[in-house]
Design a protein around this motif. Structure first.
Motif, mmCIF file in Angstrom:
data_model
loop_
_atom_site.group_PDB
_atom_site.id
_atom_site.type_symbol
_atom_site.label_atom_id
_atom_site.label_comp_id
_atom_site.label_asym_id
_atom_site.label_seq_id
_atom_site.Cartn_x
_atom_site.Cartn_y
_atom_site.Cartn_z
ATOM 1 N N UNK A 187 -22.186 26.875 19.003
ATOM 2 C CA UNK A 187 -23.171 27.563 19.858
ATOM 3 C C UNK A 187 -24.576 27.443 19.257
ATOM 4 N N UNK A 188 -24.677 27.647 17.945
ATOM 5 C CA UNK A 188 -25.989 27.542 17.292
ATOM 6 C C UNK A 188 -26.562 26.135 17.425
ATOM 7 N N UNK A 189 -25.701 25.115 17.377
ATOM 8 C CA UNK A 189 -26.186 23.738 17.527
ATOM 9 C C UNK A 189 -26.844 23.522 18.885
ATOM 10 N N UNK A 190 -26.246 24.103 19.934
ATOM 11 C CA UNK A 190 -26.842 24.006 21.271
ATOM 12 C C UNK A 190 -28.198 24.713 21.285
ATOM 13 N N UNK A 191 -28.261 25.875 20.655
ATOM 14 C CA UNK A 191 -29.511 26.640 20.637
ATOM 15 C C UNK A 191 -30.602 25.906 19.850
ATOM 16 N N UNK A 192 -30.213 25.258 18.751
ATOM 17 C CA UNK A 192 -31.186 24.488 17.964
ATOM 18 C C UNK A 192 -31.717 23.318 18.783
ATOM 19 N N UNK A 193 -30.844 22.674 19.553
ATOM 20 C CA UNK A 193 -31.317 21.552 20.386
ATOM 21 C C UNK A 193 -32.279 22.044 21.466
ATOM 22 N N UNK A 194 -32.025 23.223 22.024
ATOM 23 C CA UNK A 194 -32.957 23.805 22.998
ATOM 24 C C UNK A 194 -34.313 24.079 22.355
ATOM 25 N N UNK A 195 -34.283 24.600 21.131
ATOM 26 C CA UNK A 195 -35.530 24.872 20.407
ATOM 27 C C UNK A 195 -36.310 23.581 20.207
ATOM 28 N N UNK A 196 -35.610 22.517 19.845
ATOM 29 C CA UNK A 196 -36.266 21.223 19.614
ATOM 30 C C UNK A 196 -36.919 20.702 20.889
ATOM 31 N N UNK A 197 -36.308 21.026 22.037
ATOM 32 C CA UNK A 197 -36.837 20.538 23.314
ATOM 33 C C UNK A 197 -37.987 21.402 23.838
ATOM 34 N N UNK A 198 -38.325 22.476 23.104
ATOM 35 C CA UNK A 198 -39.495 23.264 23.486
ATOM 36 C C UNK A 198 -39.216 24.465 24.369
ATOM 37 N N UNK A 199 -37.937 24.860 24.493
ATOM 38 C CA UNK A 199 -37.619 26.059 25.276
ATOM 39 C C UNK A 199 -38.167 27.302 24.578
ATOM 40 N N UNK A 200 -38.821 28.176 25.344
ATOM 41 C CA UNK A 200 -39.258 29.463 24.808
ATOM 42 C C UNK A 200 -38.028 30.340 24.642
ATOM 43 N N UNK A 201 -37.819 30.874 23.437
ATOM 44 C CA UNK A 201 -36.595 31.610 23.151
ATOM 45 C C UNK A 201 -36.891 32.863 22.341
ATOM 46 N N UNK A 202 -36.258 33.958 22.743
ATOM 47 C CA UNK A 202 -36.258 35.189 21.948
ATOM 48 C C UNK A 202 -34.802 35.449 21.591
#
Length: 254
Positions: A187-202
């Motif tokens: 799950x964290x790997x998916x979240x890290x990839x989203x972060x890399x793509x520029x998704x705003x995340x809290x």
């Protein structure tokens, strides 16, 4: 910089000012001020009962606030009705407990929102859903029911479901705390990839490795307050407040 990105976001997307929330006599959010910029990953950490999840839930009005203001992309949070439904469509939410529809397939779970709330045609929604399920690594599970999936797979479906609405910001409320240890990284790997793509995340989480790797900023809460906020390296190596030092000494020694 986190997640291999060199940019420092400067465009405010989520703005909280003077936010207070009580549960009866308990003052759970105390004059919270927080700005999250477009493309920024903010990780919220702190001891249990510090107000982290309440803060997360207030941002898309799953919890109402007693005073203060919350704005998303310049728009104050609507109180109810269609405007609130529209805002919720712009704010993706991933919960601790997946919250998938048990009687619908994985594919149906991911297409329901775009079809009902965004008016997307079913075929288009399904094509997009399959791309998202591929992206989170569970496309081969599309026609199963949630109960047939592992916890890690269910949480990745929940992320795909939130992404299907093309949200402006994604909220994660302890997304790995209900998972077995071997499923947390998927799950964290998916979240890290989203972060890399520029998704705003809290992200409210106990996963300090994720905070170090993916966050632009760590926000430390205790007793309903934002006690300090800093870049991950600064926070983890030289926390300013005694409360943060105490918290880190307890969790980083385990």
């Amino acid at each position: 910089m986190p997640a291999g990105r060199a940019d420092v976001p400067t465009d405010p997307l989520v703005v909280l000012e003077g936010v207070n929330k009580h549960f009866g006599a308990l003052h759970v959010l105390k004059d919270i001020g927080l700005t999250v910029h477009r493309g920024e990953v903010v990780v919220v950490i702190g001891p249990s009962g510090s107000g982290k999840s309440t803060l997360c839930r207030a941002i898309n009005r799953l919890e109402t606030i007693d005073s203060g203001t919350i704005a998303i992309d310049g728009q104050p949070l609507p109180e109810e009705g269609k405007a609130l439904a529209q805002l919720r469509a712009d704010v993706g939410m991933v919960f601790q407990s997946f919250n998938l529809f048990a009687h619908k397939t994985v594919l149906q779970n991911v297409t329901l929102g775009p079809v009902k709330a965004r008016g997307v045609k079913k075929a288009e929604a399904e094509a997009n859903a399959m791309k998202l399920l591929e992206r989170v690594g569970v496309a081969n599970q599309a026609h199963k029911l949630p109960a047939q999936l592992s916890g890690g797979q269910q949480q990745r479906v929940a992320i795909a479901r939130a992404l299907a609405m093309q949200p402006k910001v994604m909220l994660f409320d302890e997304p790995t705390s209900a998972l077995d240890p071997e499923m947390i990284n998927e799950v964290l790997d998916v979240m890290i990839s989203l972060a890399r793509e520029g998704m705003t995340m809290i992200v409210v989480t106990h996963e300090m490795g994720f905070a170090r790797k993916a966050a632009h900023r760590v926000v430390f809460m205790d007793g309903g307050q934002v006690v300090e906020e800093a870049e991950p390296e600064t926070f983890f190596t030289t926390p300013r407040s005694d409360r943060a030092k105490d918290f880190l000494s307890k969790i980083l020694t385990h």
